[in-house]
Write a protein that holds these residues in place. Structure first.
Motif, short mmCIF file in Angstrom:
data_model
loop_
_atom_site.label_atom_id
_atom_site.label_comp_id
_atom_site.label_asym_id
_atom_site.label_seq_id
_atom_site.Cartn_x
_atom_site.Cartn_y
_atom_site.Cartn_z
N SER A 266 38.48 43.70 13.42
CA SER A 266 39.49 42.37 14.14
C SER A 266 40.52 41.87 13.16
O SER A 266 40.41 41.62 12.07
CB SER A 266 38.50 41.34 14.40
N PRO A 267 41.84 41.80 13.90
CA PRO A 267 43.05 41.20 12.96
C PRO A 267 42.77 40.03 12.77
O PRO A 267 43.44 39.39 12.00
CB PRO A 267 44.20 41.41 14.09
N PHE A 268 41.86 39.01 13.67
CA PHE A 268 41.86 37.65 13.29
C PHE A 268 40.76 37.22 12.91
O PHE A 268 40.49 36.02 12.50
CB PHE A 268 42.33 36.99 14.80
N ALA A 269 39.54 37.94 12.88
CA ALA A 269 38.17 37.28 12.67
C ALA A 269 37.37 38.35 11.75
O ALA A 269 38.15 39.50 11.49
CB ALA A 269 37.22 37.11 13.80
N ASP A 270 36.23 37.95 11.34
CA ASP A 270 35.52 39.09 10.22
C ASP A 270 35.09 40.50 11.38
O ASP A 270 34.97 41.37 10.40
CB ASP A 270 34.21 38.43 9.68
N MET A 271 34.96 40.45 12.48
CA MET A 271 34.78 41.17 13.15
C MET A 271 35.00 41.11 14.86
O MET A 271 35.14 40.04 15.09
CB MET A 271 33.30 41.83 13.13
N ALA A 272 35.24 42.04 15.55
CA ALA A 272 35.23 42.10 16.93
C ALA A 272 33.97 42.39 17.69
O ALA A 272 33.14 42.72 16.79
CB ALA A 272 36.07 42.92 17.54
N ASN A 273 33.50 41.62 18.77
CA ASN A 273 32.30 41.94 19.31
C ASN A 273 32.12 43.27 20.05
O ASN A 273 31.13 43.46 20.62
CB ASN A 273 31.94 40.78 20.02
N ILE A 274 33.12 43.95 20.21
CA ILE A 274 33.23 45.36 20.85
C ILE A 274 33.83 46.53 20.01
O ILE A 274 34.86 45.73 19.25
CB ILE A 274 33.80 45.35 22.43
N GLY A 275 33.48 47.71 20.18
CA GLY A 275 34.48 48.54 19.32
C GLY A 275 35.11 49.65 20.08
O GLY A 275 35.17 50.89 19.56
N GLY A 276 35.51 49.36 21.15
CA GLY A 276 36.24 50.51 22.16
C GLY A 276 35.23 51.36 22.78
O GLY A 276 34.00 50.99 22.77
N LYS A 277 35.87 52.15 23.63
CA LYS A 277 35.09 52.93 24.47
C LYS A 277 34.28 53.98 23.96
O LYS A 277 33.17 54.38 24.54
CB LYS A 277 36.06 53.99 24.96
N GLU A 278 34.50 54.51 22.86
CA GLU A 278 33.64 55.46 22.05
C GLU A 278 32.45 54.93 21.28
O GLU A 278 32.39 53.92 20.76
CB GLU A 278 34.39 56.22 21.13
N ALA A 279 31.06 55.75 21.81
CA ALA A 279 29.90 55.47 20.92
C ALA A 279 29.79 54.00 20.92
O ALA A 279 29.21 53.34 20.04
CB ALA A 279 30.00 55.83 19.48
N THR B 216 31.92 31.07 15.18
CA THR B 216 31.07 31.46 14.13
C THR B 216 29.72 31.48 13.93
O THR B 216 29.01 30.57 14.67
CB THR B 216 31.41 30.02 12.99
N SER B 217 29.23 32.55 13.44
CA SER B 217 27.81 32.87 13.64
C SER B 217 27.00 32.00 12.57
O SER B 217 27.43 31.42 11.64
CB SER B 217 27.34 34.26 13.39
N MET B 218 25.46 31.86 12.51
CA MET B 218 24.75 31.12 11.67
C MET B 218 25.03 31.79 10.37
O MET B 218 24.86 31.07 9.35
CB MET B 218 23.36 31.28 12.06
N SER B 219 25.31 33.12 10.11
CA SER B 219 25.54 33.81 8.79
C SER B 219 26.82 33.22 8.45
O SER B 219 26.94 33.88 7.13
CB SER B 219 25.32 35.32 9.07
N GLY B 220 27.71 32.71 9.11
CA GLY B 220 28.84 32.41 8.51
C GLY B 220 30.13 33.18 8.88
O GLY B 220 31.15 32.94 9.01
N GLN B 221 29.52 34.44 9.13
CA GLN B 221 30.78 35.38 9.64
C GLN B 221 31.18 34.93 10.97
O GLN B 221 30.68 34.38 11.87
CB GLN B 221 30.13 36.79 9.71
N THR B 222 32.68 35.36 11.36
CA THR B 222 33.40 34.86 12.40
C THR B 222 33.27 36.09 13.39
O THR B 222 33.50 37.16 12.78
CB THR B 222 34.50 34.21 12.16
N ILE B 223 33.48 35.97 14.59
CA ILE B 223 33.24 36.77 15.46
C ILE B 223 34.62 36.78 16.58
O ILE B 223 34.63 35.55 17.29
CB ILE B 223 32.13 37.08 16.21
N GLU B 224 35.36 37.72 16.99
CA GLU B 224 36.43 37.43 17.95
C GLU B 224 35.72 38.02 19.12
O GLU B 224 35.45 39.55 19.22
CB GLU B 224 37.70 38.20 17.51
N ILE B 225 35.75 37.45 20.26
CA ILE B 225 35.09 37.72 21.42
C ILE B 225 36.21 38.64 22.41
O ILE B 225 36.48 37.88 23.00
CB ILE B 225 34.21 36.75 22.04
N LEU B 226 36.08 39.93 22.25
CA LEU B 226 37.14 40.45 22.93
C LEU B 226 36.68 40.78 24.42
O LEU B 226 37.38 41.03 25.20
CB LEU B 226 37.53 41.83 22.53
#
Ligand code: BES
Ligand code: MN
Ligand code: ZN
Length: 500
Positions: free
Chosen positions: A432-445, A339-349
């Motif tokens: 991310s299926p489990f958190a507010d966001m994942a920390n990576i967005g795949g191979k592209e860009a 959980t970041s300071m902003s309250g948003q959660t991050i899945e570390i893939l």
């Protein structure tokens, strides 16, 4: 190295090395012509010999030119007379600086700033020349037990001017150039230091030093306990894998004399003093270069030093979140959610996408400054090296005006950036299926999705991100930090202080 302005003419000035330009077609620049007259046509005779054809960056060092008050005469090729480009002016300056620094001359008179460059004033030309001397004379020998004997004797460079108006511009160029190369040298020194010396605590000490040296800079260091209290769960998850405690380094520069407090420009620099990747361990070859993963932070130090030296009338806050990223029993694991300071959660893939994890908390923290603009600087993605190589930094911003200003500052300083889009389509890659966001967005860009990640923490202010993964240091035989993007950031702040 010292720099000074002088009204002496090239023929009269006595120095160890007179530097004059020669255009293609054996055409002399004004200073070359003046010198030629004093030394009885020596330059013209030498040019007839054909050893110097006036090509950009060619040099020829003459010894003991008779009649001149100088022990050496350095001829520098300047290309065609008309329409000298910024890039060629820099190449000419670099060649001159390299040749004079390599000589045994103790001082020099550099007349190259007389060359007209379309749209560039005299102060710009002097500053660019000084940058070249700074580059040519930079050495990193702190870690050698014996200092090299070939340390250059050149310690003073003079720049001529003809009158009062010119003199003011030359002096301004010297003031800014001197400050800029001091800032760049600090940035390079911090970056070139190895990871076992330059730790987060070491960087914190350097910030305290800046605070002692400049009364305009106030430094504050937050330790892990204080960060914990602020809820910086994302940043602290990275440093948990390291024995070196994390630091959040804050340097406040107050240069504005405005009565009603001017809102600051906030610079946030990634300060990973070593990035092994964590449990998502990086491959071995070339891993030493990940000591440079604090170059964003180093550029914040360097820029603050440069503007403090210039006494620029502007308020700037530098923030450097600093940590190591190592594999350890207590390190982040792929799949962990923080959980970041902003309250948003991050899945570390991927634990190697750690820069954004420490930056996001720093970006939330700086809201308290009610910033005018926030610029973060980070060696964030290998993808940026693939996209832009080592010539331009990646630029992404949530505000086109700010992006335009930074692009312009890059053009002017020769420390360029190139803009990439921050579209929602890319942002969706972070789901991310489990958190507010994942920390990576795949191979592209990869550069864009990394910036999209940061943009989720910068919605409340005007923000730009510089990805300097390709520009901050050189690999191979000339391995070393470049000092970029200190020139770009300093130029941006100079323009901003002028009230653009
Ligand atoms: N510090 C690196 C980025 C980097 C790599 C800079 C090579 C310069 C040269 C960053 O922390 C990182 O490892 N990024 C990953 C992100 C990926 C896991 C999504 C990368 O670029 O491979
Ligand atoms: Mn990494
Ligand atoms: Zn990194």
């Amino acid at each position: 190295m010292e720099f000074a302005a002088t009204t002496a003419t090239p023929g009269k000035f006595s120095s160890a090395c007179l530097i004059v330009g020669i255009y293609e077609g054996n055409k002399l620049t004004p200073s070359a012509a003046a010198a030629d007259e004093v030394c009885g046509g020596l330059i013209k005779r030498v040019l007839k010999g054909g050893d110097l054809k006036g090509k950009v960056g060619q040099t020829l060092m003459l010894q003991q030119p008779e009649g001149l008050g100088c022990q050496r005469l350095l001829l520098v090729g300047c290309g065609r007379e008309k329409g000298l480009s910024d890039r060629n002016y820099r190449k000419i300056s670099e060649a001159a600086a390299k040749a004079s620094v390599a000589s045994n001359a103790k001082d020099a008179l550099c007349t190259l700033s007389e060359l007209p460059v379309p749209e560039r004033e005299l102060d710009w030309r002097v500053r660019q020349s000084i940058e070249a001397f700074g580059q040519a004379s930079y050495r990193f020998e702190q870690m050698k037990s014996k200092k090299s004997e070939e340390k250059h004797p050149l310690h003073k460079v003079n720049f001529p001017h003809t009158g009062r108006a010119d003199g003011a511009l030359v002096k301004l160029g010297i003031l800014q150039g001197r400050a800029l190369i001091a800032g760049m040298a600090l940035s390079k020194d911090l970056a070139n230091l190895p990871g076992n010396v330059c730790t987060p605590s070491y960087l914190a000490d350097q910030a305290r030093e800046l605070g002692k040296r400049y009364k305009t800079i106030k430094s504050t260091i937050l330790d892990e306990k204080q960060m914990e209290k602020l809820g910086m769960g994302s940043l602290l998850s990275v440093s948990r894998g390291s024995r070196q405690p994390a630091r959040l380094i804050v340097m406040e520069y107050s240069g504005s004399t405005a009565k009603n407090k001017q809102k600051p420009v906030v610079l946030v620099g990634k300060g990973l003093t070593f990035d092994a990747g964590g449990i998502s361990l990086k491959p071995g070859p070339g891993m030493d270069e990940m000591k440079y993963d604090m170059c964003g932070g180093a550029s914040v130090f360097g820029t603050l030093k440069a503007i403090a030296e210039m006494e620029l009338p502007i308020n700037v806050v530098g923030v450097v979140p600093s940590s190591e990223n190592l594999p350890d029993g207590d390190a982040n694991k792929p799949g962990d959610i923080v959980t970041s300071m902003s309250g948003q959660t991050i899945e570390i893939l991927n634990t190697d996408a750690e820069g954004r994890l420490i930056l996001c908390d720093a970006l939330t923290y700086v809201k308290k400054y009610e910033p005018d603009v926030v610029i973060d600087i980070a060696t964030l993605t290998g993808a940026c090296v693939i996209a832009l190589g080592s010539h331009a930094a990646g630029l992404l911003a949530n505000n086109d005006e700010l992006a335009a200003r930074l692009l312009e500052a890059g053009q002017k300083s020769g420390d360029r950036a190139w803009q990439l889009p921050l579209w929602e389509e890319y942002d969706e890659q972070l789901k991310s299926p489990f958190a507010d966001m994942a920390n990576i967005g795949g191979k592209e860009a990869g550069t864009i999705t990394a910036a999209c990640f940061l943009s989720r923490y910068t919605k409340e202010y005007t923000w730009a991100h510089l990805d300097i993964a390709g520009t901050a240091w050189k690999s191979g035989a000339s391995k070393g930090a470049t000092g970029r993007p200190v020139p770009l950031l300093t130029q941006y702040l100079i323009d901003k202080a002028k009230g653009h």
